[in-house]
Design a protein around this motif. Sequence first.
Motif, PDB file in Angstrom:
ATOM      1  N   ALA A   7      29.073  -1.640  23.429  1.00 36.03           N
ATOM      2  CA  ALA A   7      28.387  -3.406  22.903  1.00 36.03           C
ATOM      3  C   ALA A   7      29.120  -4.124  23.429  1.00 36.03           C
ATOM      4  O   ALA A   7      28.796  -5.134  23.909  1.00 36.03           O
ATOM      5  N   LEU A   8      30.018  -4.237  23.655  1.00 33.41           N
ATOM      6  CA  LEU A   8      30.717  -5.001  24.169  1.00 33.41           C
ATOM      7  C   LEU A   8      30.410  -5.481  25.613  1.00 33.41           C
ATOM      8  O   LEU A   8      30.715  -6.015  26.705  1.00 33.41           O
ATOM      9  N   ASN A   9      30.695  -4.151  26.125  1.00 33.14           N
ATOM     10  CA  ASN A   9      30.128  -4.166  27.952  1.00 33.14           C
ATOM     11  C   ASN A   9      29.148  -5.015  27.693  1.00 33.14           C
ATOM     12  O   ASN A   9      28.774  -5.466  29.101  1.00 33.14           O
ATOM     13  N   LYS A  10      27.833  -4.406  27.131  1.00 28.56           N
ATOM     14  CA  LYS A  10      26.502  -5.245  27.107  1.00 28.56           C
ATOM     15  C   LYS A  10      26.676  -6.653  27.168  1.00 28.56           C
ATOM     16  O   LYS A  10      25.692  -6.923  27.782  1.00 28.56           O
ATOM     17  N   VAL A  56      25.780 -11.789  29.631  1.00 30.25           N
ATOM     18  CA  VAL A  56      26.770 -13.290  29.894  1.00 30.25           C
ATOM     19  C   VAL A  56      26.903 -13.361  30.754  1.00 30.25           C
ATOM     20  O   VAL A  56      26.087 -14.794  31.790  1.00 30.25           O
ATOM     21  N   LYS A  57      27.571 -12.612  32.303  1.00 31.08           N
ATOM     22  CA  LYS A  57      26.996 -13.008  33.090  1.00 31.08           C
ATOM     23  C   LYS A  57      25.449 -13.166  33.615  1.00 31.08           C
ATOM     24  O   LYS A  57      25.257 -13.922  34.585  1.00 31.08           O
ATOM     25  N   TYR A  58      24.448 -12.286  33.411  1.00 35.86           N
ATOM     26  CA  TYR A  58      22.881 -12.548  33.660  1.00 35.86           C
ATOM     27  C   TYR A  58      22.843 -13.936  33.401  1.00 35.86           C
ATOM     28  O   TYR A  58      22.120 -14.440  34.102  1.00 35.86           O
ATOM     29  N   GLN A  59      22.733 -14.498  32.100  1.00 32.49           N
ATOM     30  CA  GLN A  59      22.504 -15.440  31.863  1.00 32.49           C
ATOM     31  C   GLN A  59      22.914 -17.019  32.487  1.00 32.49           C
ATOM     32  O   GLN A  59      22.485 -17.636  32.718  1.00 32.49           O
ATOM     33  N   LEU A  60      24.635 -16.320  32.304  1.00 30.38           N
ATOM     34  CA  LEU A  60      25.662 -17.679  33.677  1.00 30.38           C
ATOM     35  C   LEU A  60      24.513 -17.984  34.500  1.00 30.38           C
ATOM     36  O   LEU A  60      23.960 -18.794  35.773  1.00 30.38           O
ATOM     37  N   GLU A  61      24.674 -17.038  35.353  1.00 33.22           N
ATOM     38  CA  GLU A  61      23.744 -16.212  37.448  1.00 33.22           C
ATOM     39  C   GLU A  61      22.275 -17.456  36.399  1.00 33.22           C
ATOM     40  O   GLU A  61      21.615 -18.263  37.461  1.00 33.22           O
ATOM     41  N   ARG A  62      21.428 -17.146  35.591  1.00 36.34           N
ATOM     42  CA  ARG A  62      19.803 -17.759  35.908  1.00 36.34           C
ATOM     43  C   ARG A  62      20.515 -18.813  35.448  1.00 36.34           C
ATOM     44  O   ARG A  62      19.336 -19.152  36.287  1.00 36.34           O
ATOM     45  N   VAL A  73      25.654 -16.730  25.076  1.00 42.68           N
ATOM     46  CA  VAL A  73      26.043 -15.482  24.889  1.00 42.68           C
ATOM     47  C   VAL A  73      24.639 -15.453  23.822  1.00 42.68           C
ATOM     48  O   VAL A  73      25.123 -16.417  22.446  1.00 42.68           O
ATOM     49  N   ARG A  74      23.923 -14.454  23.998  1.00 47.82           N
ATOM     50  CA  ARG A  74      23.092 -14.471  22.675  1.00 47.82           C
ATOM     51  C   ARG A  74      23.371 -13.964  21.804  1.00 47.82           C
ATOM     52  O   ARG A  74      24.444 -12.027  21.591  1.00 47.82           O
ATOM     53  N   SER A  75      23.490 -13.735  20.338  1.00 48.95           N
ATOM     54  CA  SER A  75      24.224 -13.207  19.163  1.00 48.95           C
ATOM     55  C   SER A  75      23.568 -11.900  19.275  1.00 48.95           C
ATOM     56  O   SER A  75      24.182 -11.156  18.590  1.00 48.95           O
ATOM     57  N   ASP A  76      22.416 -11.816  19.499  1.00 49.76           N
ATOM     58  CA  ASP A  76      21.009 -10.518  19.365  1.00 49.76           C
ATOM     59  C   ASP A  76      22.088  -9.086  20.269  1.00 49.76           C
ATOM     60  O   ASP A  76      21.966  -7.852  19.176  1.00 49.76           O
ATOM     61  N   VAL A  77      22.304  -9.232  21.363  1.00 49.92           N
ATOM     62  CA  VAL A  77      22.862  -8.028  21.831  1.00 49.92           C
ATOM     63  C   VAL A  77      23.858  -7.321  21.340  1.00 49.92           C
ATOM     64  O   VAL A  77      23.761  -6.435  21.340  1.00 49.92           O
TER      65      VAL A  77
END
Length: 282
Positions: free
Chosen positions: A129-132, A137-143, A157-161
Amino acid sequence: LESDEEIVHRVSDDPEIVKFMLENLEEAEVQTQEDAIEELGTRVASGQGKNYQLKRANYVIDRYLLPHLHEDDVEEEDVRINKAYYLCRMAEAAFELALYRRQSDDKDHYANKRLKVSGDLMTDLFRTALNKLARDVKYQLERANMRNRQLTVTTVVRSDVLTERLEHPIATGNWVGGRSGVSQLVDRTDYMGVLSHLRRLRSPLSRSQPHFKARDLHATQWGRICPSETPEGPNCGLVKNFAQAMELSQHVDDERELKGELASMGVEGIPEITTDHKPADD
């Protein structure tokens, strides 16, 4: 271990075993450490670039080969030499079995079993879960960077992930690694039923196969596994229960104390390889 002398000496000095070893070494097409890494790279990452193959081969050796010997605070070379010694010990055991000098290991002996208790299972789940979450977080930063948006914690940091990755397996019992039925609803028919359910053991073996030996009651389970509590049908013998008086010890606080205890019982460490080694006389 690179030279033939080092490998043979580390496995055994027995002439019959050395004869086995020389036959294997003559068929080996790999002569140097670099050749070995390249050969492994073509196997673990076939069709990829050479640099990626080498990187992947080293990663597999360090992380996946004999992972119980991997220690983060120990130098990589020391860890690898320990793994080499362990492989040599395994080879010696195989040769001794081929020469009928030892009995084959009993895989149903309880000393050869490994239990994954709740803490180990939750560790696997949380790591995934932490790796996911880290990848998300990396994807959201790039986006956000591509769209020139202002960064906020709630969007990055999406809380539901993390929550969903933890809650869903616990609710369904479908764990990471393709395992199912790991978590279950507690059967509260009566108090003894609750105690029995909380101490249940589940084998990863397939229910559709006979597995006669695995289903049998083994003598080494005395005092640990209940001899009568097991379901009927295809799960018979594969689902067991701890004995009610059994206690599971965890958290060895002082590793040095454990090593001292082993040394007092006669367990010897691995001596260093000496270059002036001479084979024993017949």
